[in-house]
Design a protein around this motif. Sequence first.
Motif, PDB file in Angstrom:
ATOM      1  N   LYS A 129      25.407  62.841  62.819  1.00 38.74           N
ATOM      2  CA  LYS A 129      25.671  63.790  61.741  1.00 38.74           C
ATOM      3  C   LYS A 129      27.118  63.717  61.270  1.00 38.74           C
ATOM      4  N   LEU A 130      28.055  63.565  62.219  1.00 34.52           N
ATOM      5  CA  LEU A 130      29.482  63.612  61.892  1.00 34.52           C
ATOM      6  C   LEU A 130      30.079  62.229  61.635  1.00 34.52           C
ATOM      7  N   GLY A 131      29.330  61.178  61.939  1.00 31.87           N
ATOM      8  CA  GLY A 131      29.829  59.836  61.686  1.00 31.87           C
ATOM      9  C   GLY A 131      30.901  59.380  62.657  1.00 31.87           C
ATOM     10  N   ARG A 132      30.992  60.015  63.821  1.00 29.12           N
ATOM     11  CA  ARG A 132      31.987  59.651  64.828  1.00 29.12           C
ATOM     12  C   ARG A 132      31.354  59.797  66.202  1.00 29.12           C
ATOM     13  N   MET A 133      31.741  58.923  67.129  1.00 27.90           N
ATOM     14  CA  MET A 133      31.268  59.032  68.499  1.00 27.90           C
ATOM     15  C   MET A 133      32.159  60.009  69.273  1.00 27.90           C
ATOM     16  N   ALA A 134      31.593  60.602  70.305  1.00 29.89           N
ATOM     17  CA  ALA A 134      32.347  61.561  71.118  1.00 29.89           C
ATOM     18  C   ALA A 134      33.497  60.871  71.840  1.00 29.89           C
ATOM     19  N   GLY A 135      34.558  61.639  72.126  1.00 30.50           N
ATOM     20  CA  GLY A 135      35.678  61.126  72.911  1.00 30.50           C
ATOM     21  C   GLY A 135      36.724  60.375  72.120  1.00 30.50           C
ATOM     22  N   ARG A 183      32.215  59.018  83.151  1.00 32.04           N
ATOM     23  CA  ARG A 183      32.275  58.891  81.684  1.00 32.04           C
ATOM     24  C   ARG A 183      33.482  58.079  81.233  1.00 32.04           C
ATOM     25  N   SER A 184      34.095  57.346  82.141  1.00 36.45           N
ATOM     26  CA  SER A 184      35.303  56.588  81.807  1.00 36.45           C
ATOM     27  C   SER A 184      35.048  55.500  80.777  1.00 36.45           C
ATOM     28  N   VAL A 185      33.757  55.150  80.582  1.00 42.33           N
ATOM     29  CA  VAL A 185      33.417  54.132  79.581  1.00 42.33           C
ATOM     30  C   VAL A 185      33.846  54.587  78.185  1.00 42.33           C
ATOM     31  N   LEU A 186      33.987  55.895  77.976  1.00 39.15           N
ATOM     32  CA  LEU A 186      34.419  56.411  76.674  1.00 39.15           C
ATOM     33  C   LEU A 186      35.799  55.899  76.290  1.00 39.15           C
ATOM     34  N   LEU A 187      36.622  55.544  77.278  1.00 39.89           N
ATOM     35  CA  LEU A 187      37.977  55.076  76.997  1.00 39.89           C
ATOM     36  C   LEU A 187      38.014  53.592  76.664  1.00 39.89           C
ATOM     37  N   GLU A 235      39.410  61.433  70.618  1.00 38.73           N
ATOM     38  CA  GLU A 235      40.777  61.845  70.946  1.00 38.73           C
ATOM     39  C   GLU A 235      41.233  61.269  72.282  1.00 38.73           C
ATOM     40  N   PHE A 236      40.292  61.078  73.213  1.00 40.92           N
ATOM     41  CA  PHE A 236      40.648  60.488  74.498  1.00 40.92           C
ATOM     42  C   PHE A 236      40.967  58.996  74.340  1.00 40.92           C
ATOM     43  N   ARG A 237      40.183  58.316  73.510  1.00 37.94           N
ATOM     44  CA  ARG A 237      40.458  56.893  73.265  1.00 37.94           C
ATOM     45  C   ARG A 237      41.790  56.718  72.552  1.00 37.94           C
ATOM     46  N   ALA A 238      42.078  57.626  71.610  1.00 35.87           N
ATOM     47  CA  ALA A 238      43.350  57.538  70.892  1.00 35.87           C
ATOM     48  C   ALA A 238      44.526  57.719  71.853  1.00 35.87           C
ATOM     49  N   GLY A 239      44.408  58.694  72.766  1.00 32.40           N
ATOM     50  CA  GLY A 239      45.475  58.903  73.744  1.00 32.40           C
ATOM     51  C   GLY A 239      45.610  57.727  74.693  1.00 32.40           C
ATOM     52  N   TYR A 240      44.475  57.166  75.104  1.00 34.57           N
ATOM     53  CA  TYR A 240      44.485  56.024  76.016  1.00 34.57           C
ATOM     54  C   TYR A 240      45.185  54.828  75.377  1.00 34.57           C
ATOM     55  N   GLN A 241      44.854  54.547  74.129  1.00 30.60           N
ATOM     56  CA  GLN A 241      45.460  53.411  73.439  1.00 30.60           C
ATOM     57  C   GLN A 241      46.954  53.623  73.208  1.00 30.60           C
ATOM     58  N   GLU A 242      47.340  54.852  72.883  1.00 31.76           N
ATOM     59  CA  GLU A 242      48.765  55.142  72.673  1.00 31.76           C
ATOM     60  C   GLU A 242      49.538  55.076  73.980  1.00 31.76           C
ATOM     61  N   ALA A 243      48.900  55.498  75.080  1.00 33.69           N
ATOM     62  CA  ALA A 243      49.569  55.472  76.385  1.00 33.69           C
ATOM     63  C   ALA A 243      49.845  54.051  76.855  1.00 33.69           C
ATOM     64  N   GLN A 244      49.040  53.078  76.400  1.00 29.50           N
ATOM     65  CA  GLN A 244      49.288  51.692  76.784  1.00 29.50           C
ATOM     66  C   GLN A 244      50.631  51.184  76.253  1.00 29.50           C
ATOM     67  N   LYS A 245      51.159  51.854  75.236  1.00 28.37           N
ATOM     68  CA  LYS A 245      52.431  51.440  74.652  1.00 28.37           C
ATOM     69  C   LYS A 245      53.626  52.063  75.374  1.00 28.37           C
ATOM     70  N   VAL A 246      53.364  52.993  76.303  1.00 29.87           N
ATOM     71  CA  VAL A 246      54.443  53.688  77.011  1.00 29.87           C
ATOM     72  C   VAL A 246      54.655  53.030  78.365  1.00 29.87           C
ATOM     73  N   PRO A 247      55.834  52.452  78.609  1.00 32.98           N
ATOM     74  CA  PRO A 247      56.082  51.833  79.913  1.00 32.98           C
ATOM     75  C   PRO A 247      55.880  52.834  81.042  1.00 32.98           C
ATOM     76  N   SER A 248      55.117  52.435  82.048  1.00 34.90           N
ATOM     77  CA  SER A 248      54.861  53.184  83.289  1.00 34.90           C
ATOM     78  C   SER A 248      53.816  54.273  83.147  1.00 34.90           C
ATOM     79  N   CYS A 249      53.357  54.575  81.971  1.00 32.99           N
ATOM     80  CA  CYS A 249      52.372  55.656  81.818  1.00 32.99           C
ATOM     81  C   CYS A 249      51.033  55.230  82.416  1.00 32.99           C
ATOM     82  N   ARG A 250      50.462  56.076  83.221  1.00 35.69           N
ATOM     83  CA  ARG A 250      49.165  55.779  83.810  1.00 35.69           C
ATOM     84  C   ARG A 250      48.155  56.839  83.380  1.00 35.69           C
ATOM     85  N   ILE A 251      46.888  56.499  83.496  1.00 35.10           N
ATOM     86  CA  ILE A 251      45.805  57.367  83.045  1.00 35.10           C
ATOM     87  C   ILE A 251      45.191  58.062  84.251  1.00 35.10           C
TER      88      ILE A 251
END
Length: 362
Positions: free
Chosen positions: A146-152, A94-98, A154-170
């Motif tokens: 129904k909710l107007g949002r795709m699943a995952g 399910r990594s495509v969610l990121l 919060e995971f995409r938000a964390g992934y995108q924010e982690a790209q800004k942290v030097p050395s952080c890996r997923i």
Amino acid sequence: MDPDSARRTPAETSAMAAPDASSAAETDSGMSVMRGDICESELPKTVTVLRNRKGARVYLVGTAHYSEASCEDVMKTVRLSQPDILMVEICEGRSVLLQLTEEELNAQANASMSTDVMYTLIKQKGAVLGLLQYLLAILTKRLSAKLGRMAGGEFRAGYQEAQKVPSCRIHLGDRPIQVTLARLLARLSFFQKLRLFFHIVQAEVNLTPKDVEEYKNKDLLEELLNELGQQFPTLVEVLVDERDRYMAYQLQCLCNEIPQRLYGGNIVQFDGEPPVIVAVVGIGHVKGITQYFHQRLSNIKELCSIPRPPPPSPVLRYTMRGLFYGVVFYGLYRVGRRVVPAVAVDWAASQCAKLPPLPYRS
């Protein structure tokens, strides 16, 4: 998935970004930000802080799927802690969610609703597992619509924010979805599978965005899990408890790693400081992960094995056998009703042909 993959080092399933080295993260602008050393009162209320004996810190963020507030909680936690590792409740399948946008995920979900996809899943994974995965995909799509949002989100938000942290890996910390579903089906009887399929098909999506935010309330979620456990005890054990143990084990392994950070333009293994980890999981997993994190977990390989399905009950066995023979005999009857008279006529005609001719009388 090979069961031995449950014991592989977390680094083998992680995507490495750029590392750092001392207790401070070196940013592109040359500024230093303290890594992990933050006041816990500044963290969102949905964060639980875990520590092991070596001093490694885990900021466990409990989220409500489809929640916009959960996305903000995750991004804030990553910004404050500047982690070495971000673990998300996603498996490789399910990594495509990121990586995809909301629009791309929505288009992919629409394409997966076709009957061709259903036939392909059934052909590849078998009738029961393929149909279950297809029905779950339909339910997820209905929730998203129904909710107007795709699943995952919060995971995409964390992934995108982690790209800004030097050395952080997923790190993808969840058990493979195929193993989870296969273990679930292997534990269910024939009638339990029918009941589960019926509940999925008949499920009504009446949630609103406000309802989703209320699911971040731990008391409410615990009540819902207890209610679900009374109806489907096996479901809760496989989907919640086993995955709690699996993800807790992943965190234990990550806590024993030596951080690799970028310092002075070089990648350095900073052996003098334990790693800082942010783990993003559904709020329903927080209690179990917290409990198992402080235990010695040694049977993780078993969690990735697929047990044989339970033997059918005598009543079901005899019912299915009777049904089989009934179908066979009925088929023979339908065929025989047409064939036997014709055969009898042919046989009688052949026998009559063998009879000597009657004497002719004038």
